[in-house]
Design a protein around this motif. Structure first.
Motif, PDB file in Angstrom:
ATOM      1  N   GLU A 275      60.037 114.696  41.350  1.00 46.35           N
ATOM      2  CA  GLU A 275      59.542 113.401  40.898  1.00 46.35           C
ATOM      3  C   GLU A 275      60.230 112.956  39.607  1.00 46.35           C
ATOM      4  O   GLU A 275      60.959 113.728  38.970  1.00 46.35           O
ATOM      5  N   VAL A 276      59.989 111.714  39.209  1.00 44.45           N
ATOM      6  CA  VAL A 276      60.543 111.147  37.984  1.00 44.45           C
ATOM      7  C   VAL A 276      59.424 110.454  37.214  1.00 44.45           C
ATOM      8  O   VAL A 276      58.622 109.738  37.796  1.00 44.45           O
ATOM      9  N   ASN A 277      59.387 110.677  35.899  1.00 40.63           N
ATOM     10  CA  ASN A 277      58.455 109.977  35.014  1.00 40.63           C
ATOM     11  C   ASN A 277      59.265 109.197  33.986  1.00 40.63           C
ATOM     12  O   ASN A 277      59.593 109.729  32.933  1.00 40.63           O
ATOM     13  N   PRO A 278      59.618 107.951  34.266  1.00 45.64           N
ATOM     14  CA  PRO A 278      60.411 107.192  33.298  1.00 45.64           C
ATOM     15  C   PRO A 278      59.706 107.080  31.947  1.00 45.64           C
ATOM     16  O   PRO A 278      58.498 106.848  31.894  1.00 45.64           O
ATOM     17  N   ILE A 279      60.454 107.266  30.866  1.00 45.98           N
ATOM     18  CA  ILE A 279      59.856 107.056  29.549  1.00 45.98           C
ATOM     19  C   ILE A 279      60.062 105.596  29.146  1.00 45.98           C
ATOM     20  O   ILE A 279      61.010 104.949  29.564  1.00 45.98           O
ATOM     21  N   LYS A 280      59.148 105.126  28.329  1.00 50.47           N
ATOM     22  CA  LYS A 280      59.146 103.711  27.994  1.00 50.47           C
ATOM     23  C   LYS A 280      60.081 103.383  26.833  1.00 50.47           C
ATOM     24  O   LYS A 280      60.173 104.137  25.866  1.00 50.47           O
ATOM     25  N   ALA A 281      60.703 102.227  26.946  1.00 52.25           N
ATOM     26  CA  ALA A 281      61.490 101.691  25.842  1.00 52.25           C
ATOM     27  C   ALA A 281      60.652 100.757  24.977  1.00 52.25           C
ATOM     28  O   ALA A 281      61.023 100.456  23.838  1.00 52.25           O
ATOM     29  N   TYR A 282      59.530 100.289  25.504  1.00 52.79           N
ATOM     30  CA  TYR A 282      58.673  99.338  24.793  1.00 52.79           C
ATOM     31  C   TYR A 282      57.227  99.826  24.844  1.00 52.79           C
ATOM     32  O   TYR A 282      56.785 100.386  25.854  1.00 52.79           O
ATOM     33  N   ALA A 283      56.481  99.585  23.789  1.00 54.43           N
ATOM     34  CA  ALA A 283      55.098 100.052  23.690  1.00 54.43           C
ATOM     35  C   ALA A 283      54.136  99.060  24.315  1.00 54.43           C
ATOM     36  O   ALA A 283      53.227  98.519  23.664  1.00 54.43           O
ATOM     37  N   CYS A 284      54.329  98.817  25.599  1.00 52.03           N
ATOM     38  CA  CYS A 284      53.474  97.890  26.327  1.00 52.03           C
ATOM     39  C   CYS A 284      53.501  98.267  27.798  1.00 52.03           C
ATOM     40  O   CYS A 284      54.268  99.139  28.207  1.00 52.03           O
ATOM     41  N   CYS A 285      52.685  97.608  28.590  1.00 49.17           N
ATOM     42  CA  CYS A 285      52.525  97.951  29.993  1.00 49.17           C
ATOM     43  C   CYS A 285      53.868  98.011  30.727  1.00 49.17           C
ATOM     44  O   CYS A 285      54.717  97.120  30.580  1.00 49.17           O
ATOM     45  N   HIS A 286      54.050  99.072  31.523  1.00 47.96           N
ATOM     46  CA  HIS A 286      55.295  99.227  32.275  1.00 47.96           C
ATOM     47  C   HIS A 286      55.538  98.031  33.199  1.00 47.96           C
ATOM     48  O   HIS A 286      56.685  97.703  33.522  1.00 47.96           O
ATOM     49  N   SER A 287      54.474  97.373  33.621  1.00 49.87           N
ATOM     50  CA  SER A 287      54.601  96.234  34.519  1.00 49.87           C
ATOM     51  C   SER A 287      55.327  95.057  33.872  1.00 49.87           C
ATOM     52  O   SER A 287      55.739  94.129  34.565  1.00 49.87           O
ATOM     53  N   THR A 288      55.466  95.078  32.552  1.00 43.49           N
ATOM     54  CA  THR A 288      56.149  93.980  31.855  1.00 43.49           C
ATOM     55  C   THR A 288      57.609  94.297  31.527  1.00 43.49           C
ATOM     56  O   THR A 288      58.340  93.413  31.078  1.00 43.49           O
TER      57      THR A 288
END
Length: 470
Positions: A275-288
């Protein structure tokens, strides 16, 4: 097949669904995790610990600690402090901290955040049990196995219905990880999972408020409690997942889940290996994030004029819209779930930063003015059932139109298992709380994860002493 495929009270040749999951958890060893799986675990622990350290300064953590937690001289570390508490309370606070900024990793199958649940649970109980880092990684893999298998069964119907899968499924994953750390046998592990199912909670209506990270803290605490109770001899129904009034029917409804997805390939290597768990570049909902990246691309195009915009259209998967179409913000945290807000921020300033979701940032007149020109629309049906891609279209007053399309899952930014930005992000987050030399030591240990050492040793490095707090 979808729906009920086992009659209530019927014989289960291999045991109930919970018993089959429990058997897999009890059998799991560190040797089952291959090099790729260990990299996924390393990324998860580093990213989650970093954002939790930064999130430990949030008002949500402070309020819950003041209202519900008593610190003790011994126990598990409360991140952001040198104080300690029972593992249940430390898990509660650290779970809230890990999700307070909405900066933690994601998973497309879960449609949520696996590590924000599993890492705080493993760290809190791992200190109490003096677990090694390898045991911590294996417990993470055990919890992950349960999370993803349940998600394959119930999503995306579970998510669309309004449940917050990170917490409703996460509590069971936390119980699985805790059961592995406590070395429960398969029978006791099944009880732990069944207990946890009665604590499944979290609705998407509370996204954009302090209650969203509270979902996580509660799921961590309740998962740990379920495993402790099972170890003590507590009882629960081994059919609690799939019986008529069990979790699947109550939370999803008949015909809206697939029991075979839970057990398919159950004897194969851990799902963590694939599996893959992408890390966020922005501190907001992944849907955005797709829309933010598309807005960034438009801002860099020739012909873009911020003062001459007539209309901005943001097109996303219809599943993204109920929780991200927010033209009006009641508080700064709500901006994390507003396509209008984050797109306006990116077009205006070229960035979306932590400070954009704090204080009165959501009242910025320039942002509010641009948000009035933004509309959100659903994308046409696609083969993919759960896309995070986005189209942003900017129309200028003279009729000129600029368009950008970004999909984090297709352009590679959502498929990296050890992204280059991970360690820079970790350092930026951790240095909000810890001095740089301590952060360097902590980073070095995590870069070798899961190498020699213990959870206690790791958390000792994360302590914040009187003169350390930033």
């Amino acid at each position: 097949m979808p729906g009920i495929d086992t009659a209530p009270g019927a014989a289960h040749p291999r045991g109930t669904l919970l018993e089959q999951l429990a058997g897999r958890i009890a059998r799991m060893t560190f040797a089952d995790i291959d090099a790729r799986g260990r990299t996924v675990a390393r990324t998860a622990f580093a990213d989650t610990l970093g954002v939790a350290l930064a999130g430990s300064r949030s008002e949500a953590v402070r309020l819950v600690q003041a209202a519900a937690v008593c610190s003790t001289p011994a126990g598990s570390l409360i991140l952001g402090t040198a104080g300690r508490a029972d593992a249940l309370d430390a898990g509660l606070l650290n779970g809230i901290a890990s999700h307070a900024l909405d900066f933690d990793d994601g998973n497309l199958t879960l449609v949520g955040h696996p590590s924000t649940i599993l890492v705080p649970a493993v760290l809190a109980l791992g200190e109490e049990t003096d677990a090694t880092l390898r045991e911590a990684a294996t417990a993470y893999a055990a919890g992950y196995e349960v999370l993803i298998r349940l998600a394959r069964s119930v999503n995306t119907a579970h998510y669309v219905k309004g449940w917050h899968p990170t917490s409703t499924l996460g509590v069971v994953g936390a119980a699985a990880a805790a059961a592995h750390l406590l070395r429960l046998d398969a029978a006791r592990t099944a009880v732990a999972l069944a207990i946890a199912l009665s604590s499944a909670a979290g609705i998407k209506a509370n996204f954009g408020t302090m209650t969203k990270p509270l979902h996580i803290g509660q799921a961590v605490r309740n998962g740990l409690l379920a495993a402790r109770l099972a170890a003590a001899g507590f009882t629960a129904n081994p059919e609690a997942l799939d019986t008529v009034q069990g979790f699947l029917n109550v939370y999803n409804g008949a015909g809206a889940y697939d029991t075979q997805a839970i057990t398919l390939g159950l004897d194969s290597p851990p799902l963590l290996n694939n599996e893959v768990n992408p890390i966020k570049a922005y501190a907001c909902c992944h849907s955005t994030h797709g829309a933010i990246e598309a807005a960034r691309e438009i801002r860099e195009l020739d012909g873009f004029r911020i003062g001459d915009i007539e209309r901005i259209t943001v097109i996303v998967d219809e599943k993204r819209i109920p929780h991200t179409d927010r033209p009006v913000l009641a508080e700064a945290l709500a901006g994390k779930f507003s396509l209008q807000y984050v797109v306006a921020r990116m077009l205006l300033t070229g960035s979306v930063d932590l400070a954009d979701f704090e204080g009165d940032a959501h009242r910025d007149p320039a942002v509010l003015s641009l948000m009035e020109h933004i509309e959100v629309a659903p994308a046409p049906p696609r083969r993919e059932k759960n896309s995070f891609g986005a189209v942003v279209r900017v129309k200028h007053a003279d009729g000129a139109v600029l368009t950008a399309v970004r999909d984090p899952e297709r352009d590679g930014s959502g498929t990296e298992i050890d992204p280059p930005r991970l360690w820079a992000k970790f350092t930026d987050c951790a240095e909000q709380v810890l001095p740089s030399d301590t952060v360097g030591d902590l980073r070095a240990l995590l870069q070798d994860f899961p190498g020699p050492g213990t959870v206690r040793g790791l958390m000792k490095l994360a302590e914040v002493h009187g003169g350390d707090a930033r």
